[in-house]
Design a protein around this motif. Sequence first.
Motif, mmCIF file in Angstrom:
data_model
loop_
_atom_site.group_PDB
_atom_site.id
_atom_site.type_symbol
_atom_site.label_atom_id
_atom_site.label_comp_id
_atom_site.label_asym_id
_atom_site.label_seq_id
_atom_site.Cartn_x
_atom_site.Cartn_y
_atom_site.Cartn_z
ATOM 1 N N MET A 125 35.592 42.182 50.710
ATOM 2 C CA MET A 125 35.512 40.843 51.293
ATOM 3 C C MET A 125 36.900 40.244 51.310
ATOM 4 N N ILE A 126 37.270 39.621 52.430
ATOM 5 C CA ILE A 126 38.608 39.039 52.580
ATOM 6 C C ILE A 126 38.459 37.568 52.961
ATOM 7 N N GLY A 127 39.087 36.699 52.171
ATOM 8 C CA GLY A 127 38.996 35.276 52.427
ATOM 9 C C GLY A 127 40.034 34.534 51.609
ATOM 10 N N PRO A 128 39.980 33.205 51.604
ATOM 11 C CA PRO A 128 40.936 32.427 50.819
ATOM 12 C C PRO A 128 40.746 32.672 49.325
ATOM 13 N N ASP A 129 41.817 32.507 48.573
ATOM 14 C CA ASP A 129 41.781 32.839 47.146
ATOM 15 C C ASP A 129 40.679 32.098 46.393
ATOM 16 N N GLU A 183 45.525 34.017 52.813
ATOM 17 C CA GLU A 183 45.363 32.693 53.407
ATOM 18 C C GLU A 183 45.505 32.720 54.923
ATOM 19 N N ALA A 184 46.648 33.095 55.438
ATOM 20 C CA ALA A 184 46.879 33.073 56.883
ATOM 21 C C ALA A 184 46.026 34.136 57.583
ATOM 22 N N ILE A 210 44.017 39.756 58.439
ATOM 23 C CA ILE A 210 43.883 40.927 59.313
ATOM 24 C C ILE A 210 44.573 42.127 58.687
ATOM 25 N N ASP A 211 45.770 41.923 58.173
ATOM 26 C CA ASP A 211 46.469 43.016 57.494
ATOM 27 C C ASP A 211 45.644 43.544 56.326
ATOM 28 N N TYR A 245 34.426 42.833 55.254
ATOM 29 C CA TYR A 245 34.035 41.516 55.779
ATOM 30 C C TYR A 245 35.218 40.561 55.713
ATOM 31 N N LEU A 246 35.523 39.909 56.837
ATOM 32 C CA LEU A 246 36.624 38.954 56.924
ATOM 33 C C LEU A 246 36.074 37.594 57.344
ATOM 34 N N TYR A 247 36.405 36.565 56.568
ATOM 35 C CA TYR A 247 35.967 35.198 56.863
ATOM 36 C C TYR A 247 37.135 34.389 57.401
ATOM 37 N N TRP A 248 36.859 33.553 58.442
ATOM 38 C CA TRP A 248 37.873 32.657 58.971
ATOM 39 C C TRP A 248 37.243 31.290 59.202
#
Length: 372
Positions: free
Chosen positions: A146-150, A171-172, A177-178, A192-195
Amino acid sequence: MKAPRYDTEGLASVLPSVARTLAPAAFEGEGRKLPQAKAGIVVLADGLGARLLRKRSAHAPFLHEHLDHVQTLAAGFPTTTATSMGTFGTGLPPGAHGLAGYQVVDPATGMLFNELTWQRGPEPRVWQPNATVFERADQADLRPAMIGPDYFEGSGLTNAALRGAVFYGAEALEDRIDAALAAVRRGRRLVYLYWGEIDKAGHVHGIDSPQWAAELEAFDRGFERLASQRPVGTSLTLTADHGMVDVPLDARVDIAKTPYLRDGVRTVGGEMRALHLYVEPGARDDVLAAWRKEVGSDGHVLTRDELSDLGWVGALDAGTAGRFGDVVVSMRAARGYVDSRVMSHQVLALVGQHGAMTPQELDVPFLHLPPR
């Protein structure tokens, strides 16, 4: 009126569908049947309703190219992030996962708490004990990430709805994406990427604002990069948790300053367009009548049992029923009800709102790009 869906036409099917492409035996018969893949990246763009995407697709040239392949799914009720994350993360309706709204009463304590911030909330794994899709994916050796803000790492909502994935903080958008691409290269098969910036722009500036358009443009560029740079054999999926409508400041009624709307109401939960009214003993019918007269044809005013019988939240059980209001309000018109006693000044000032059952709030996009 459109209704929520918790089958293959709903948000609940997204993660199981992608997981099925990676581990067909472990997720046999679940979700949609999509082309098999070695890995899958799922992106959830908070607040990017399907109708908003189509209306403003000129600001998203890459997604505009794929618009004919964007399908529409239905989120659950209420159309709010905490509830939708529960549905997305577990594949279950709200009546089962029990994440009932933005602000809800914990029946064990009688206290109102915010399921998004989880301040003074209950133990997340007790509040939501069902296995998440990520826990099941981990058991199937998909090594979810999972990728999202800290600040998402270890949060109450993450632990309740999305536990089971290794967390990577960034954060950015470019950094996320990286991180997603690196995770796939390291053998993480379900990523999973949250924006959330589109949702923030809508809340603060409104859905027709240039700020909202600018956030969509930035997201579109990032999504295009993910699509072009994903490793061979990796699928890419886009969805959202809800849409949004603008509610003018002069179209809001403050319950705290309206005696006949707070008579018999012990606590007001939910949010501006989707209220949970927790009533005093014996007051339900009077509250129901007063609110139905007030709202009229501009919305729906239901009892908790009617909410379940209509299928809006799925079946309720003893463990979750008391989290939903004795009386529930869902607006149709561009109006809302606030309670300045329990809602912060920041929330009261927001332009864009969601939570109700209008198509603008309920419809979310589903775009699946199969492996290259």
